[in-house]
Design a protein around this motif. Structure first.
Motif, PDB file in Angstrom:
ATOM      1  N   THR A   1       0.865  -1.176   0.000  1.00 13.45           N
ATOM      2  CA  THR A   1       0.000   0.000   0.000  1.00 13.45           C
ATOM      3  C   THR A   1       0.902   1.226   0.000  1.00 13.45           C
ATOM      4  O   THR A   1       1.680   1.433   0.941  1.00 13.45           O
TER       5      THR A   1
ATOM      6  N   SER B   1     -12.983   3.830  10.397  1.00 11.36           N
ATOM      7  CA  SER B   1     -12.127   2.704  10.783  1.00 11.36           C
ATOM      8  C   SER B   1     -12.674   1.384  10.255  1.00 11.36           C
ATOM      9  O   SER B   1     -11.895   0.483   9.891  1.00 11.36           O
TER      10      SER B   1
ATOM     11  N   LEU C   1     -11.667   1.224   6.566  1.00 11.89           N
ATOM     12  CA  LEU C   1     -10.217   1.023   6.452  1.00 11.89           C
ATOM     13  C   LEU C   1      -9.830  -0.415   6.794  1.00 11.89           C
ATOM     14  O   LEU C   1      -9.005  -1.025   6.097  1.00 11.89           O
ATOM     15  N   ASN C   2     -10.425  -0.957   7.844  1.00 11.31           N
ATOM     16  CA  ASN C   2     -10.134  -2.351   8.218  1.00 11.31           C
ATOM     17  C   ASN C   2     -10.624  -3.320   7.143  1.00 11.31           C
ATOM     18  O   ASN C   2      -9.973  -4.342   6.872  1.00 11.31           O
TER      19      ASN C   2
ATOM     20  N   LYS D   1      -8.090  -3.395   4.382  1.00  6.56           N
ATOM     21  CA  LYS D   1      -6.922  -4.200   4.766  1.00  6.56           C
ATOM     22  C   LYS D   1      -7.213  -5.694   4.656  1.00  6.56           C
ATOM     23  O   LYS D   1      -6.381  -6.470   4.169  1.00  6.56           O
TER      24      LYS D   1
ATOM     25  N   GLN E   1      -7.256  -6.704   1.037  1.00  2.00           N
ATOM     26  CA  GLN E   1      -5.915  -6.725   0.454  1.00  2.00           C
ATOM     27  C   GLN E   1      -5.244  -8.073   0.691  1.00  2.00           C
ATOM     28  O   GLN E   1      -4.645  -8.650  -0.231  1.00  2.00           O
TER      29      GLN E   1
ATOM     30  N   TYR F   1      -2.488  -1.366  -3.346  1.00  2.00           N
ATOM     31  CA  TYR F   1      -3.243  -0.119  -3.192  1.00  2.00           C
ATOM     32  C   TYR F   1      -2.356   1.097  -3.435  1.00  2.00           C
ATOM     33  O   TYR F   1      -1.219   1.156  -2.957  1.00  2.00           O
TER      34      TYR F   1
ATOM     35  N   PHE G   1      -3.086   4.584  -2.089  1.00  2.00           N
ATOM     36  CA  PHE G   1      -4.045   5.159  -1.144  1.00  2.00           C
ATOM     37  C   PHE G   1      -3.809   6.660  -1.063  1.00  2.00           C
ATOM     38  O   PHE G   1      -2.796   7.116  -0.535  1.00  2.00           O
TER      39      PHE G   1
ATOM     40  N   HIS H   1      -1.852   4.530   9.128  1.00  2.00           N
ATOM     41  CA  HIS H   1      -2.531   3.279   9.481  1.00  2.00           C
ATOM     42  C   HIS H   1      -2.564   2.307   8.300  1.00  2.00           C
ATOM     43  O   HIS H   1      -2.426   1.091   8.486  1.00  2.00           O
ATOM     44  N   MET H   2      -2.714   2.847   7.093  1.00  2.00           N
ATOM     45  CA  MET H   2      -2.935   2.003   5.917  1.00  2.00           C
ATOM     46  C   MET H   2      -1.662   1.636   5.155  1.00  2.00           C
ATOM     47  O   MET H   2      -1.591   0.570   4.552  1.00  2.00           O
ATOM     48  N   SER H   3      -0.675   2.499   5.155  1.00  2.00           N
ATOM     49  CA  SER H   3       0.405   2.408   4.163  1.00  2.00           C
ATOM     50  C   SER H   3       1.636   1.644   4.625  1.00  2.00           C
ATOM     51  O   SER H   3       1.919   1.537   5.825  1.00  2.00           O
TER      52      SER H   3
END
Length: 341
Positions: A59, A207, A210-211, A214, A217, A224, A226, A236-238
């Protein structure tokens, strides 16, 4: 196994993986016209010479202030708009100048999740038809097969099978975004570009979405890009982060390094604005002076020099190039060119 150990293991695995998307010197200019004959008088330089690469399964977070060119870069990478210059290589194939059926064939491997989950959905179509539209365009499955596959997708993103027969206005913002995610997943793409996918949602819902991204993925082996302006969400994501300013990429690196030791003065200002949860831990807030210059008339030299707290006289004349100053860490700043001499 701790979260930090898992993160380190994933980082090492990613460095060994193949490159899925490679972007070289990408530019996207929009012409500015004036007068009765609408003659061209200039360009809005939305994306100005950016270079980046995405490894399979990672990501890559793209951050920056509003108007810095993040969304334009995402749309250009997907060929929703044609690049002015540069090269886009997806999974070993140069897609920069593809047209017609060749571009259509390539597009099944990359999809987009849009910022506004309501505007991106046709309000006159049932959810089932919105999600199965990519399948109808790219496969020869029967209506029954399509219906069953779409119902499975809806359930996978947290909706119900009977939602197939409803319309977008019957859902909340978070549910609409789940519909958009289901549609993006329909063709089992390799790359998903998520353009501010949670910025229009309530904080309590962000959240959850976003979860979900994940989880998907890991399940579908997705890559991703993002795009967001919320630095805490991007962290949080990358796995890696690229920082953009006025159409330029100014810093690229691992998320932990970017957040704990930002190198570019602009990145330092951005990260200083992140709220500190521990009231006992004080950090210096860097306030940038002035406004973001117009992309139609960007400053000469380094585009950030008009607001940079450590700008040097030569920053007005020399355009810094994005260079590796540490292992897997790139910065476009003359300060680090001086250090490496």
């Amino acid at each position: 196994m701790s979260e930090q150990v898992v993160s380190e293991k994933k980082k090492k695995d990613l460095y060994n993986k193949e490159v899925l998307l490679e972007v070289k010197n990408l530019k996207k200019y929009y012409p500015v016209t004036a007068g009765f004959f609408q003659r061209k008088v200039g360009d809005v330089k939305a994306v100005d010479d950016i270079t980046l690469s995405l490894k399979k399964g990672e990501t890559f977070g793209l951050v920056g202030e509003s108007g810095c060119g993040k969304s334009t870069a995402g749309r250009t990478l997907l060929r929703l708009t044609d690049p002015t210059e540069g090269q886009i290589i997806f999974d070993g194939e140069d897609i920069t100048n593809l047209r017609g059926s060749k571009l259509r064939k390539a597009r099944r491997n990359f999809q987009m999740v849009f910022q506004d989950p309501y505007a991106s959905l046709n309000s006159k179509m049932m959810v089932g038809h919105l999600v199965d539209e990519p399948l109808r365009n790219y496969t020869n499955k029967s209506h029954k097969e399509l219906r069953e596959e779409v119902k499975k997708l809806l359930k996978r993103v947290g909706l119900r099978a009977e939602d197939y027969y409803k319309y977008p206005h019957e859902f909340s913002g978070g549910q609409r975004q789940r519909i958009g995610i289901a549609r993006a997943l329909a063709l089992n793409p390799k790359l998903i570009i998520a353009d501010e996918p949670v910025s229009a949602l309530d904080v309590s819902i962000q959240s959850q979405v976003l979860n979900l991204l994940k989880e998907l993925q890991d399940e579908f082996d997705l890559t991703y890009l993002f795009i967001a302006h919320d630095l805490s969400v991007v962290k949080h994501m990358s796995d890696r982060i690229g920082v953009m300013y006025l159409g330029h990429m100014v810093e690229v690196g691992d998320k932990e390094e970017i957040y704990h030791e930002p190198l570019h003065p602009y990145t330092q200002a951005l990260t200083s604005a992140i709220p500190e949860p521990n009231p006992l831990h004080k950090k210096e807030r860097i306030i940038l002076e002035g406004d973001v210059p117009s992309p139609q008339n960007p400053p000469t030299g380094c585009v950030f020099h008009t607001r940079c707290p450590v700008a040097m006289p030569k920053c007005k004349e020399i355009v810094p190039q994005l260079k590796e100053v540490r292992p897997n860490r790139q910065v476009a700043c003359l300060l680090y060119e001086e250090e490496n001499k």
